[in-house]
Design a protein around this motif. Sequence first.
Motif, PDB file in Angstrom:
ATOM      1  N   ALA A 139       0.823  -1.213   0.000  1.00 56.17           N
ATOM      2  CA  ALA A 139       0.000   0.000   0.000  1.00 56.17           C
ATOM      3  C   ALA A 139       0.854   1.259   0.000  1.00 56.17           C
ATOM      4  CB  ALA A 139      -0.924  -0.010   1.223  1.00 56.17           C
ATOM      5  N   SER A 140       2.015   1.202   0.640  1.00 54.98           N
ATOM      6  CA  SER A 140       2.860   2.389   0.782  1.00 54.98           C
ATOM      7  C   SER A 140       3.817   2.600  -0.381  1.00 54.98           C
ATOM      8  CB  SER A 140       3.672   2.290   2.079  1.00 54.98           C
ATOM      9  OG  SER A 140       2.824   2.164   3.201  1.00 54.98           O
ATOM     10  N   THR A 141       4.275   1.509  -0.990  1.00 60.48           N
ATOM     11  CA  THR A 141       5.312   1.615  -2.017  1.00 60.48           C
ATOM     12  C   THR A 141       4.888   1.124  -3.395  1.00 60.48           C
ATOM     13  OG1 THR A 141       6.246  -0.592  -1.605  1.00 60.48           O
ATOM     14  CG2 THR A 141       7.035   1.219  -0.216  1.00 60.48           C
ATOM     15  N   GLY A 142       3.817   0.341  -3.456  1.00 59.29           N
ATOM     16  CA  GLY A 142       3.421  -0.264  -4.725  1.00 59.29           C
ATOM     17  C   GLY A 142       4.171  -1.549  -5.024  1.00 59.29           C
ATOM     18  N   LYS A 202       5.157   3.294 -11.848  1.00 59.88           N
ATOM     19  CA  LYS A 202       4.280   3.267 -10.678  1.00 59.88           C
ATOM     20  C   LYS A 202       5.090   3.364  -9.388  1.00 59.88           C
ATOM     21  CE  LYS A 202       1.250   0.056  -8.205  1.00 59.88           C
ATOM     22  NZ  LYS A 202       0.699  -1.315  -8.205  1.00 59.88           N
ATOM     23  N   ILE A 203       6.192   2.647  -9.321  1.00 58.35           N
ATOM     24  CA  ILE A 203       7.039   2.650  -8.123  1.00 58.35           C
ATOM     25  C   ILE A 203       7.635   4.037  -7.892  1.00 58.35           C
ATOM     26  CG2 ILE A 203       9.084   1.661  -7.037  1.00 58.35           C
ATOM     27  CD1 ILE A 203       6.615  -0.208  -7.290  1.00 58.35           C
ATOM     28  N   LYS A 205       6.512   6.892  -8.877  1.00 56.76           N
ATOM     29  CA  LYS A 205       5.457   7.817  -8.471  1.00 56.76           C
ATOM     30  C   LYS A 205       5.169   7.680  -6.986  1.00 56.76           C
ATOM     31  CE  LYS A 205       0.790   9.320  -9.723  1.00 56.76           C
ATOM     32  NZ  LYS A 205      -0.396   9.069 -10.592  1.00 56.76           N
ATOM     33  N   LYS A 206       5.141   6.439  -6.497  1.00 57.06           N
ATOM     34  CA  LYS A 206       4.943   6.182  -5.068  1.00 57.06           C
ATOM     35  C   LYS A 206       6.111   6.732  -4.247  1.00 57.06           C
ATOM     36  CE  LYS A 206       1.180   3.558  -4.248  1.00 57.06           C
ATOM     37  NZ  LYS A 206       0.233   3.762  -3.132  1.00 57.06           N
ATOM     38  N   ALA A 207       7.314   6.700  -4.833  1.00 58.39           N
ATOM     39  CA  ALA A 207       8.506   7.162  -4.130  1.00 58.39           C
ATOM     40  C   ALA A 207       8.584   8.681  -4.046  1.00 58.39           C
ATOM     41  CB  ALA A 207       9.755   6.620  -4.805  1.00 58.39           C
ATOM     42  N   THR A 310       9.440   1.192   4.421  1.00 59.84           N
ATOM     43  CA  THR A 310       8.584   2.204   3.807  1.00 59.84           C
ATOM     44  C   THR A 310       9.122   3.607   4.036  1.00 59.84           C
ATOM     45  OG1 THR A 310       6.633   0.819   4.088  1.00 59.84           O
ATOM     46  CG2 THR A 310       6.259   3.160   3.775  1.00 59.84           C
ATOM     47  N   LYS A 314      10.351   6.215   1.164  1.00 60.44           N
ATOM     48  CA  LYS A 314       9.649   7.474   0.977  1.00 60.44           C
ATOM     49  C   LYS A 314      10.561   8.697   1.079  1.00 60.44           C
ATOM     50  CE  LYS A 314       5.263   6.325   0.439  1.00 60.44           C
ATOM     51  NZ  LYS A 314       4.434   6.764  -0.686  1.00 60.44           N
TER      52      LYS A 314
END
Length: 333
Positions: A139-142, A202-203, A205-207, A310, A314
């Motif tokens: 959920a946090s990182t993809g 996708k990863i 973008k999550k980062a 996570t 982040k």
Amino acid sequence: MQQVQNSSVDSLPKIGYRVSKENKKENIYKSESHIPKQGPFMDIKAGAHKLTNDILTYFPKGFSGSKNSNFYEYLSLGMVPYIIGSGMLIGLYGLANGKFNSFDKGAANKFAKRMGAGVILYGLGKWLSKKIAHLGIFASTGINLDWKLLNKVNELPENGQEKGLVRTQYPGVFDSADFPRKDKTAVWGELEHGNIYAFEDKILKKAGYKKEQNAPNQTAWPLIRAVKVRTTALENISKYIVAATGVALGFQKSFENIELKKPTSILKSLKKSFGQLWEGNERNFASKHFGKALLIGSALATLLTWLIPTLEFKSKPNTMVSKVDTKKEFEVA
């Protein structure tokens, strides 16, 4: 000089030939290794497949010295000694019941139930803790650390076979920190999103990357590897705490009179066991608070297994201005 025409080329239609996306996907999913559609029961499906093949295929192949035995099968066989050992521990007291008097038989049955509950909760606790941490990381990182690959292995012919068998395996895409299946994530991205770097985009973008990268694979995979390595390190510590808690829960008195045919009885006994482990007993300070320490430690270990990878993931991308002085003259040797 006479011009030679290629009739086969000249006869091709002007529009050209093109395989549709749907047909390409169908062909790959039918005949090649690929990342299948993931669902809530994928872990159960992969686990059942491993267990069945452990007993019926991998175990006999290993003992026969098959040239087709591989590292995946070797790792998968770790389930076998756990199941055999668990069965022996549970049955140890039940098998000897015929030699006991009625009082001792009742006591042995009670202990056998507690032993069985401890063994089951040992494995269930480890699985549940890992699953919760992985869901949090996803959920946090993809990054789905439980992402499964449907791998098709072409074996060499043996035992008089004319052609080797094609076997199916369910390894994880990220089982290896150093050699993740980047090739299959690229195929997945192309088939499902029309972009071989869809997963990496996708990863990133999550980062926290705001702009698309020119080479997202080069930026994303070091981040993915760091998450995998940190998670594995933390799991190697947390699984012992959670497993010990599972055994402690199973050995509580609430399981002595459990009725195995009634799910309500199992749930009721499990609920009581948490209370009994938390309360402890009054014999000494350690026995009074040991259960609390286990329960809190298990929850904390699971939480940290999610949070630490996570939080590091982040961290803001490096936005430092290049230190290269473009006005300085350079001499090329």
